[in-house]
Scaffold this active site. Structure first.
Site, PDB file in Angstrom:
ATOM      1  N   SER A 182     -68.383 -43.193 128.921  1.00 41.31           N
ATOM      2  CA  SER A 182     -67.010 -43.156 129.430  1.00 41.31           C
ATOM      3  C   SER A 182     -66.833 -43.554 130.892  1.00 41.31           C
ATOM      4  O   SER A 182     -65.704 -43.734 131.342  1.00 41.31           O
ATOM      5  CB  SER A 182     -66.416 -41.763 129.219  1.00 41.31           C
ATOM      6  OG  SER A 182     -66.037 -41.618 127.875  1.00 41.31           O
ATOM      7  N   SER A 216     -63.711 -43.409 128.201  1.00 41.76           N
ATOM      8  CA  SER A 216     -62.479 -42.660 128.353  1.00 41.76           C
ATOM      9  C   SER A 216     -61.923 -42.683 129.777  1.00 41.76           C
ATOM     10  O   SER A 216     -60.746 -42.422 129.972  1.00 41.76           O
ATOM     11  CB  SER A 216     -62.696 -41.206 127.938  1.00 41.76           C
ATOM     12  OG  SER A 216     -63.617 -40.565 128.808  1.00 41.76           O
ATOM     13  N   LYS A 234     -60.083 -38.347 137.850  1.00 38.28           N
ATOM     14  CA  LYS A 234     -59.803 -38.375 136.418  1.00 38.28           C
ATOM     15  C   LYS A 234     -59.150 -37.044 136.068  1.00 38.28           C
ATOM     16  O   LYS A 234     -59.570 -35.992 136.580  1.00 38.28           O
ATOM     17  CB  LYS A 234     -61.122 -38.557 135.653  1.00 38.28           C
ATOM     18  CG  LYS A 234     -60.977 -38.667 134.132  1.00 38.28           C
ATOM     19  CD  LYS A 234     -62.327 -38.926 133.453  1.00 38.28           C
ATOM     20  CE  LYS A 234     -62.207 -39.089 131.942  1.00 38.28           C
ATOM     21  NZ  LYS A 234     -63.508 -39.386 131.308  1.00 38.28           N
TER      22      LYS A 234
END
Lengths: 94, 478, 488
Positions: free
Chosen positions: C179, C155, C80
């Protein structure tokens, strides 16, 4: 509910430029979020100690030794404005 | 009775003597190239985290114990949020609602001899900010973050001080204490010991405090006194001309000897303190406090009192010998080794200090250990050397490694105590100076010193002065 | 040599590499080719790093030849773009950090590199991890491989999308209020938010420090265990990382569930839960009961206040954490600032997107004089009540089970107009972060062709039990094996 003037104050505290045209939208959105948040008020929390951290404190400290080497060059490479080893900002008036 | 009574509280930033910063492994050494000692944590780069330096905590505990304060079992770091170029993260990590040290006191001895206790409200750990340079780049300020993250202990008094002189005295007493217990080098030029003063005035008979102004940037004892006096006068003038004191931050300008309002800081601040989620609360165990207490040296004020009481020193000597730990330890070791505290005190505050001063050496670089000096003092006591000869021996010891006995032997400085030898010298001086003998016998006692001086001179200083005295008296009186 | 039938899981690839069926270089080439082919439609990567990936793959192959390979050596993965990577941009999907190259690796990144894993790229996400749909990214929304008009959740949407599309077998995520779990549920993969403190936060760009936690996202619980082994552990650079004994999460995966007590919170299964989501959950519960678990109703009454408490605490912490983005030392700086205030306000106005600004303003409000007690302090009090609720229930049960999300993946643009509706996507996930507990989402079925997630919540530091339950469930079901059909 948040007034536009309050939003303006918050934006000044947070150092975010907000155009006058954005103020009513922001005030409405933040007010709507506050409505969601204000559901908390109904809960009786008298005598409850606030919890800042999910786990019980595990005290950890580091030994007092210098472990960092000078990385000025690497840090300077990502800086927007530098001269003679200093970060530059528009003149600060005291 | 003055009509206006000043009320003063001080906030002193004590830079803690650590190798590395309070939350990072960067060096705290003074004077490095700009930004060469600012690591990713000090610069507030994304993703990096603070980790607390254990020594900063230990030094804060030591200070708390030295001022008789309570050490918080649990204390909390908070974030003080504001934007400023020398504050890289946009917040300063400091202790706010729950400081590590609470409710201590420091005792001052006023010039009148009276004692006054100053209450210390709290002392809290925090990180220092960086430094802005305004005169290096046209139209711009340069930021050096080497100092960012340096550990500070902010020591806050109650408003217990009632004059600029008292404030200075408090500051000096605190300065002595923090150096004595080894938590701060006390170097004011380098900013290791900085003062902000909260000053207000009130009618002498009023129980209510006046509005206060905070004066920043007081980096010497002299500035503190001048700035506070100036501020007191400014406030009194203002009040007497019907004005009002505004609560504000003022900056002391030593060049103009005035304080002026810091307009840039007037911007309504809201620091939005909240507990720093990156740092768990500091938890201090009873064991940790007990160990720190056991390791705490006897403090300057207690030592000074003991020197007065046990050794019969006067206040000035006692203060000089007790205000720095290495000096006090040296003095006490010397007194124990030579068995005469009075003599030890004379020598340390006399010859030792003079030699250090002359050579511009710090006490840590003293050239004669207490053991070597005790060897010399013992030779004075057993009359091997006279006091004045001993000063020569001391000088030789300062310059070289030999001990007192070796120097005395090698240079033939041993005192002459053989009364036969001295008697011959006395006889010679008396017979060669009939005029002076006549004067003495006519009642002019002062001439006595002349005879003693002449005998000592002929013995090259080695004659035992007491023996000389005795013999001169007996010869002249017969 | 070229082949298309590589195993899809970390465990399968690990075995293939160990048997010498293919090299890491071949595997990485295959991944990169798939990314090139498929990712234009998904936008799950902010950047792909070919040169470095091949160099790391060659190093992994050499390590294997030297007999020094571990179970993860040579396996490609994606980070990420919230994890700092030395020498490679770390953007946090924000214009503010578009040009930012960290001079250090996050601890997670360096640990995975030590294990020999090969980073092939950095995945899309909501800006500064603030969002539930991956639509706040400066680089445009990421799409759900089960339907490109759908969001992947946020997210960590890019990581979930990339794993679901079989572009990489594993990706890192972070979870502040859901997330990892929400996008795992929306994309039909497995995702674990470990106990707060289990994985170091060093080098992970902070959103809300007391809630943020990194975790693995993969197809199976077995893969989560393997990768968590490499990610976790105390770190001297993170004072909040937990000093707990190391354990091998793979070891207890196969243990039976006999006697396991599972709590079903009344509040998660009340009338507000859509029947479409409830049906696959009920089926999953029956599977677990057949495996020997006992299910019982429990109550977590304060969790209904988790969303307000979460939004106050997360916003308050983010308002302070994001103050460092000021255009002075790194990151976006506005052109020709007139004065210091202009430098600050314009750099930040230009660098941050709308959702980030809203949260900063909300957090500033919650901490300001006169409002602190009503908002921030109140939220922290609720946080204690929520945590105590969980601790009480964990006296009676070993695992709590419920939905991960109230719906399946919604349409791109469907909830962007109203931030509050977006926030309510996290209704089942935020309480876990407030309490610092581990939470895991596994695929449990489909509604109208879109995956449904099942959430399991465990005791502090009891990830092992969650992984065991998830693994036993996956041995009995095949929801995790369903792959979306992608157009070439």
């Amino acid at each position: 509910m948040l007034e536009e003037a309050q939003v303006q104050t918050l934006a000044r505290l947070a150092r975010i430029a907000v155009e006058p045209a954005e103020l009513p939208v922001l005030a409405a959105q933040l007010s709507r979020i506050l409505t969601l948040v204000e559901a908390m008020e109904a809960v009786d929390t008298s005598g409850v100690e606030p919890l800042a951290h999910p786990l019980e404190p595990v005290p950890r400290r580091r030994p007092d030794t210098v472990t960092e080497i000078d990385q000025r060059e690497q840090f300077a490479a990502i800086a927007p404005a530098m001269a003679e080893g200093h970060y530059l900002v528009p003149r600060v008036i005291e | 009775m003055p009509r206006w009574q000043p009320v003063i509280g001080l906030e002193i930033h004590v830079q803690l003597s650590t190798e590395s910063k309070i939350f990072s492994g960067a060096s705290t050494a003074f004077g490095a190239e700009p930004n060469s000692q600012a690591c990713a944590v000090d610069l507030g780069l994304p993703g990096v985290l603070p980790v607390l330096n254990e020594r900063a905590v230990a030094l804060a505990i030591r200070f708390g114990l030295a001022i008789g304060a309570s050490i918080a079992e649990r204390s909390v770091f908070a974030r003080k949020n504001y934007f400023y170029p020398d504050l890289p993260k946009g917040y300063q990590i400091s202790q706010y609602a729950e400081p590590i040290v609470n409710h201590g006191r420091l005792c001052l001895t006023l010039p009148s001899g009276e004692e006054k206790e100053i209450r210390i409200l709290r002392a809290h750990l925090e990180e220092d900010a960086g430094k802005s340079v305004h005169d290096l780049f046209p139209g711009q300020s340069g930021i050096d973050l080497n100092r960012a993250g340096t550990p500070l202990l902010e020591v806050v008094t109650e408003p217990d001080l009632s004059s600029a002189a008292e404030a200075v005295q408090y500051m000096r007493t605190l300065h002595t204490l923090v150096r004595f217990i080894g938590i701060c080098d006390g170097n004011m030029q380098e900013g290791s010991f900085r003062c902000d003063a909260n000053v207000s005035v009130k009618p002498a008979d009023s129980p209510t405090l006046g509005t206060r102004a905070e004066i920043k940037n007081l980096n010497s004892f002299r500035f503190v006194e001048r700035a506070i006096n100036h501020e007191i006068e400014r406030q009194i003038e203002l009040l007497e001309s019907g004005g009002k004191v505004v609560q504000e931050t003022r900056l002391y300008d030593p060049d103009r000897d005035e304080t002026r309002s810091m307009r840039s800081k007037e911007d309504a601040h809201d620091y939005r303190y909240f507990p720093d989620p990156d740092l768990l609360p500091i938890v201090i165990s009873a064991d940790e406090i007990a160990a720190a207490r056991a390791a705490l040296p006897e403090l300057p004020q207690q030592r000074e009192a003991r020197y007065l009481r046990e050794f019969g020193l006067n206040r000035e000597e006692a203060e000089a010998l007790s205000s720095e730990l290495p000096v006090a330890e040296y003095f006490e070791a010397l007194a124990a080794q030579c068995g005469d505290a009075r003599q030890a005190a004379n020598w340390v505050s006399g010859e030792v200090f003079a030699a250090l001063n002359r050579d511009a050496l710090p006490f840590s670089e003293i050239r004669v250990s207490s053991g070597r000096l005790a060897g010399l003092l013992t030779r004075i006591q057993d009359q091997t050397v006279s006091n004045s000869m001993a000063k020569q021996v001391f000088e030789a010891m300062w310059q070289g490694p030999e001990d007192a006995d070796a120097i005395i032997e090698a240079r033939g400085l041993r005192q002459v105590t053989d009364s036969g030898e001295i008697e011959a010298l006395v006889d010679a001086v008396i017979s060669e100076n009939p005029d002076q003998v006549a004067q003495f016998r006519a009642g002019k006692d002062k001439v006595f010193g002349f005879f003693v001086g002449q005998v000592m001179k002929r013995s090259k200083g080695k004659a035992n002065p007491q023996t000389v005295n005795d013999l001169v008296v007996s010869k002249l009186k017969t | 040599m070229s082949r298309q039938d590589y195993p899809s899981t970390v465990a399968g690839l690990s075995a293939g590499l160990a048997r010498g069926e293919f090299s890491s270089r071949e595997l990485v080439a295959h991944c990169l080719a798939r990314i090139r082919r498929q990712d234009a439609a998904l936008n799950s990567f902010i950047m792909v790093i070919e040169d470095r990936a091949f160099a790391a793959a060659d190093a992994a192959d050499a390590r294997r030849r030297a007999g020094e390979a571990g179970p993860l050596t040579g396996i490609p993965y994606a980070n990420k773009d919230i994890f700092c990577t030395k020498g490679v941009r770390t953007t946090c999907a924000s214009r503010m950090l578009d040009n930012f190259i960290a001079p250090y690796d996050a601890t997670v990144v360096s640990r995975l590199a030590e294990a020999g894993m090969v980073m092939v790229g950095k995945t899309n996400m909501d800006e500064f991890a603030m969002g539930s749909s991956n639509e706040t990214s400066y680089y445009g929304p990421c799409r759900n491989p089960w339907g490109v008009t759908r969001v992947p959740g946020g997210s960590s949407g890019g990581s979930a999308s990339a794993v679901a599309a079989r572009l990489v077998p594993f990706a890192t995520g972070t979870d502040t209020g859901g997330s990892i779990r929400l996008p795992a549920a929306y994309c039909g993969i497995s995702g674990l938010k470990p106990t707060y403190g289990r994985v170091s936060r060093y080098g992970m760009v902070a959103f809300a420090s007391s809630l943020d936690q990194a975790g693995p996202m993969a197809l199976t619980a077995e893969d989560l265990a393997l990768t968590l082994n490499a990610m976790c552990g105390v770190d001297a650079r993170d004072g909040t990382s937990a000093d707990v004994p190391a354990e091998d999460f793979s070891r207890s995966l196969a243990e039976p569930l006999t006697g396991l007590r599972i709590g079903l919170p009344r509040e998660f299964f009340d009338a507000s839960l859509s029947p479409a989501i409830a049906a696959p959950l009920q089926a999953a519960i029956r599977v677990l009961e057949q495996l020997g678990a006992r299910c019982m109703e429990v109550s977590l009454p304060t969790t209904r206040h988790a969303i307000p408490a979460y939004y106050i605490i997360a916003s308050a912490e983010c308002s302070s954490n994001l103050s460092r983005y000021d255009g002075v030392r790194f990151g976006h700086r506005c052109e020709a600032p007139r004065d210091l205030n202009d430098l600050y306000t314009r750099s930040r106005a230009e660098g941050f997107g709308a959702e980030v600004k809203r949260r900063i303003l909300m957090g500033t409000y919650a901490l300001s004089t006169g409002y602190y007690d009503a908002y921030y302090a109140k939220a922290q009090q609720l946080r204690r009540l929520i945590r105590d609720d969980f601790i009480r229930v964990f006296n009676e049960v070993d695992v709590i089970l419920g939905p991960t999300a109230p719906t399946t993946a919604f349409g791109v643009g469907q909830k962007t107009a109203d931030p509050v509706e977006m926030y309510l996507s996290d209704i089942y996930t935020t309480a876990v972060n407030l309490a610092g507990l581990p939470g895991l989402s596994v695929p449990a079925g489909f509604v109208d062709g879109l995956p449904v997630g099942l959430q399991m919540i465990g005791r502090h530091f009891d990830e092992a039990t969650l992984l065991k339950v998830a693994n036993r469930f996956q041995l009995e079901t095949d929801w995790h094996q369903h792959a979306p059909t992608l157009k070439d």
